[in-house]
Design a protein around this motif. Structure first.
Motif, PDB file in Angstrom:
ATOM      1  N   LEU A  96       0.827  -1.203   0.000  1.00 16.02           N
ATOM      2  CA  LEU A  96       0.000   0.000   0.000  1.00 16.02           C
ATOM      3  C   LEU A  96       0.865   1.258   0.000  1.00 16.02           C
ATOM      4  O   LEU A  96       0.517   2.268  -0.607  1.00 16.02           O
ATOM      5  N   ARG A  97       1.997   1.175   0.683  1.00 17.03           N
ATOM      6  CA  ARG A  97       2.915   2.317   0.735  1.00 17.03           C
ATOM      7  C   ARG A  97       3.816   2.390  -0.501  1.00 17.03           C
ATOM      8  O   ARG A  97       4.507   3.381  -0.708  1.00 17.03           O
ATOM      9  N   ARG A  98       3.845   1.298  -1.283  1.00 15.83           N
ATOM     10  CA  ARG A  98       4.723   1.185  -2.456  1.00 15.83           C
ATOM     11  C   ARG A  98       6.170   1.436  -2.039  1.00 15.83           C
ATOM     12  O   ARG A  98       6.919   2.194  -2.683  1.00 15.83           O
ATOM     13  N   GLU A  99       6.572   0.771  -0.985  1.00 15.94           N
ATOM     14  CA  GLU A  99       7.851   1.051  -0.351  1.00 15.94           C
ATOM     15  C   GLU A  99       8.691  -0.223  -0.240  1.00 15.94           C
ATOM     16  O   GLU A  99       8.284  -1.187   0.418  1.00 15.94           O
ATOM     17  N   HIS A 100       9.847  -0.242  -0.908  1.00 14.85           N
ATOM     18  CA  HIS A 100      10.800  -1.354  -0.832  1.00 14.85           C
ATOM     19  C   HIS A 100      10.132  -2.699  -1.169  1.00 14.85           C
ATOM     20  O   HIS A 100      10.408  -3.715  -0.528  1.00 14.85           O
ATOM     21  N   LEU A 101       9.264  -2.700  -2.147  1.00 13.09           N
ATOM     22  CA  LEU A 101       8.478  -3.901  -2.443  1.00 13.09           C
ATOM     23  C   LEU A 101       9.331  -5.069  -2.911  1.00 13.09           C
ATOM     24  O   LEU A 101       9.130  -6.204  -2.453  1.00 13.09           O
ATOM     25  N   LEU A 102      10.230  -4.836  -3.829  1.00  6.32           N
ATOM     26  CA  LEU A 102      11.016  -5.941  -4.384  1.00  6.32           C
ATOM     27  C   LEU A 102      11.845  -6.648  -3.305  1.00  6.32           C
ATOM     28  O   LEU A 102      11.778  -7.880  -3.193  1.00  6.32           O
TER      29      LEU A 102
END
Length: 216
Positions: free
Chosen positions: A37-43
Motif C-alpha cells: 500500500l505504501r509502495r515502499e521497498h516492495l522488491l
C-alpha cells in the motif's frame, strides 16, 4: 517407479500445501500488504519472504531426507502426525470460514522508512515466529522428504512457486487486493478453499503413512 506423473503430483502437492499454510491472516502478510500500500521497498520485501520460505523448505526437505533414510518408524510417525496436523488445520480453516475476519494493514500515510528498518522488521515477523519452522522445516520438510527420489525436489519447487506467487500478489497487487482482503466475506471463501485443500492433502499424507506402514 518415478516419472513425469510422479513429479507433477509432487509439484502439485508442494504447491497446494505451501499455499494452504501461507495464505492466512498473520503479522507477516499484514506487513507485506502494508508495504504494498505504501509502495515502499516492495522488491526486497517480496524477495526476502520468498527466499526465507524457500531456504527453510529446502533445509527441511534435505534434513528430513537424511534423518528418515534409515529410520522407517520415524517416517511413519511423522507422516501420520502430518496427516493429523493437516486435518486439524483444515478444520480450523473451515471454522474460520464461519467467523471470517479482515486482513488489516496500515495506510499509506507517513514518511518513507529506511530499507534497513523495513527489512529488520520483516526479518523479525518472519524468523521470530516459531510457527514458520513448524510449517516449513518440520511439516513441509517431512512431507517433501517422503517423496520418492527426485520427486522431493519437484515438491520443493512447488512450494517455492506458491511462496513467490503469493507474496508477489500480496505486495505488488496490494492496491487491488486491499479492498477485497478488507472484506470478511472474501476471507470466508478463501478459508473455505484452504480448508478443503488441506483436507485433501491430509488424505494424501495419511495414505502415504499407511503405505509406509504396510511396507514394514
Amino acid at each position: 517407479m518415478t516419472g513425469l506423473p510422479s513429479y507433477l503430483s509432487a509439484f502439485t502437492a508442494g504447491l497446494g500445501l505451501c499455499f494452504g499454510l501461507i495464505v492466512a491472516i498473520g503479522a507477516q502478510n499484514a506487513f507485506v500488504l502494508r508495504q504494498g500500500l505504501r509502495r515502499e521497498h516492495l522488491l526486497p520485501v517480496v524477495l526476502f519472504c520468498f527466499g526465507a520460505d524457500t531456504l527453510l523448505v529446502l533445509a527441511g526437505v534435505a534434513g528430513m531426507a537424511r534423518v528418515l533414510a534409515n529410520r522407517p518408524t520415524l517416517a511413519i510417525t511423522l507422516a501420520a502426525g502430518g496427516a493429523v496436523f493437516l486435518f486439524a488445520y483444515a478444520a480450523l480453516a473451515l471454522r474460520r470460514a464461519w467467523r471470517p475476519h479482515a486482513l488489516q494493514a496500515q495506510g499509506t500515510a507517513g514518511l518513507r522508512a529506511p530499507l534497513k528498518t523495513v527489512m529488520l522488521q520483516l526479518a523479525a515477523f518472519t524468523l521470530l515466529n516459531p510457527h514458520v519452522y513448524l510449517d516449513t522445516v518440520v511439516l513441509i520438510g517431512s512431507v517433501g522428504a517422503a517423496q520418492p527420489g527426485a520427486a522431493k525436489w519437484f515438491f520443493a519447487a512447488g512450494t517455492a512457486l506458491a511462496s513467490l506467487v503469493w507474496f508477489s500478489a500480496l505486495g505488488f497487487g496490494a492496491r487491488f487486493l486491499a479492498p477485497w482482503l478488507a472484506r470478511p466475506g472474501a476471507w470466508r471463501w478463501l478459508d473455505a478453499g484452504v480448508g478443503l485443500v488441506m483436507a485433501v492433502l491430509g488424505g494424501v499424507v495419511a495414505r502415504q503413512a499407511w503405505s509406509l506402514l504396510s511396507s514394514q
